[in-house]
Design an enzyme around this catalytic site. Structure first.
Site, PDB file in Angstrom:
ATOM      1  CG  HIS A   3      10.096  36.184  -2.943  1.00 34.79           C
ATOM      2  ND1 HIS A   3       9.851  34.902  -2.515  1.00 34.79           N
ATOM      3  CD2 HIS A   3       8.878  36.739  -3.161  1.00 34.79           C
ATOM      4  CE1 HIS A   3       8.545  34.700  -2.459  1.00 34.79           C
ATOM      5  NE2 HIS A   3       7.934  35.783  -2.855  1.00 34.79           N
ATOM      6  N   GLY A  45       6.495  39.772  -9.293  1.00 34.80           N
ATOM      7  CA  GLY A  45       6.871  38.824 -10.340  1.00 34.80           C
ATOM      8  C   GLY A  45       5.706  38.584 -11.291  1.00 34.80           C
ATOM      9  CE  LYS A  71       4.008  30.567  -9.479  1.00 34.39           C
ATOM     10  NZ  LYS A  71       2.939  31.070  -8.601  1.00 34.39           N
TER      11      LYS A  71
END
Ligand code: PAF
Length: 294
Positions: free
Chosen positions: A43, A153, A155
């Site tokens: 983050h 992100g 991910k």
């Protein structure tokens, strides 16, 4: 609204609108990072990237109930607002938006946004209502924070694709104009993708979880060396994951990165996304890598 160590913490949509309007009056553009809190270096890197481009950087911290299934970890999801405010401050953010559930869903979660097909496969097949909750809350967060650009992100690759679809199809002007920027997954030095849920992992789980990165790396290497068969690429991930018996595989797939569609053989010019979801004890972990084949 309260001011903590130069950070403004707002809890209402009306406060956000005021803050954003004041910043725009001073010529600032607005970047935002939607999060569920318990912030980590992943983050922080998004906040830093946003701060490098925008005068006002708003980080939302909201554990969104509508994206959790009934048996999932909504109650035990880690929360620590004080700690999050530190992370936002240190990374150069300017505002924290920490609304209540009632503020985000004043009439309950009556209307939801559903992005067909891509919401129903992979994570969506295992967590059937998850992406409706994500698309709905992100649209509402964008309405509140009114950003020019939002940072996510890689991910959560499937989530980022759904958010891009949600923005592209939104009829709400503040939502439809947002640029969605996806930045690379941040990893621990040993390769484990950073995630707020890593806090659930014991030392042994943590070691076991490294097999996910190994499986993704082996498949990426194989694709780069010219193996374009989906079956062979998926089998190599499964073989690697099978070396750690504590890991239960939910899926380990090689798909087209833009659409997450399956394809028996990839070809030159394709981008292959390798996506893995496993459970390790009570913890679900996901990760992915994207490889361009030439
Ligand atoms: O990735 C997350 O943390 C959440 O899914 C998001 C995008 C903040 C929506 O609640």
């Amino acid at each position: 609204m309260s001011i903590k160590r130069d950070i403004v913490v707002g809890t209402t949509v009306a406060e956000m609108h005021q803050i954003v309007a004041a910043a725009r009056l001073h010529g600032s553009t607005v970047g935002c990072i939607p999060t569920m809190g318990y912030l980590h270096d992943g983050h922080a890197s998004l906040i830093r990237a946003a701060s490098a481009k925008h005068g006002l950087v708003v980080v939302s911290i909201f554990v969104n109930p509508t994206q959790f299934g009934p048996q999932e970890d909504f109650e035990r999801y880690p929360r620590n607002l004080e700690r999050d405010i530190h992370v936002v401050t240190n990374a150069g953010g300017s505002v924290v938006f920490a609304p209540t559930v009632e503020e985000m869903y004043p009439t309950g979660a009556q209307s939801t946004i559903h992005i067909p097909h891509i919401s129903e496969i992979l994570e969506g097949a295992v967590r059937p209502t998850h992406f409706d909750g994500v698309a709905t809350v992100v649209s509402r967060l964008f309405e509140a924070m009114q950003p020019d650009e939002a940072f996510f992100g890689q991910k959560d690759l499937q989530q980022t694709l759904i958010i891009k679809h949600m923005v592209a199809s939104s009829s709400i002007p503040e939502v439809g104009k947002v640029t969605v920027t996806v930045l690379p997954t941040q990893r621990e030095p040993n390769g484990l993708a950073r995630s707020s849920r890593n806090v659930y992992l014991s030392v042994k789980d943590h070691d076991d979880a490294l097999v996910i990165y190994r499986a993704l790396s082996v498949a990426s290497h194989l694709a780069r060396s010219g193996e374009y068969s989906k079956k062979a690429l998926e089998q190599t991930m499964l073989n690697t994951l099978a070396t750690v018996p504590a890991v239960t595989v939910e899926y380990a797939v090689a798909v087209e990165a833009e659409t997450l569609q399956t394809k028996e053989f990839f070809q030159s010019g394709d981008e292959i996304a390798f996506l893995i979801a496993v459970t390790l004890g009570r913890t679900r972990l996901i990760d992915n890598m994207v490889v361009a084949v030439d």
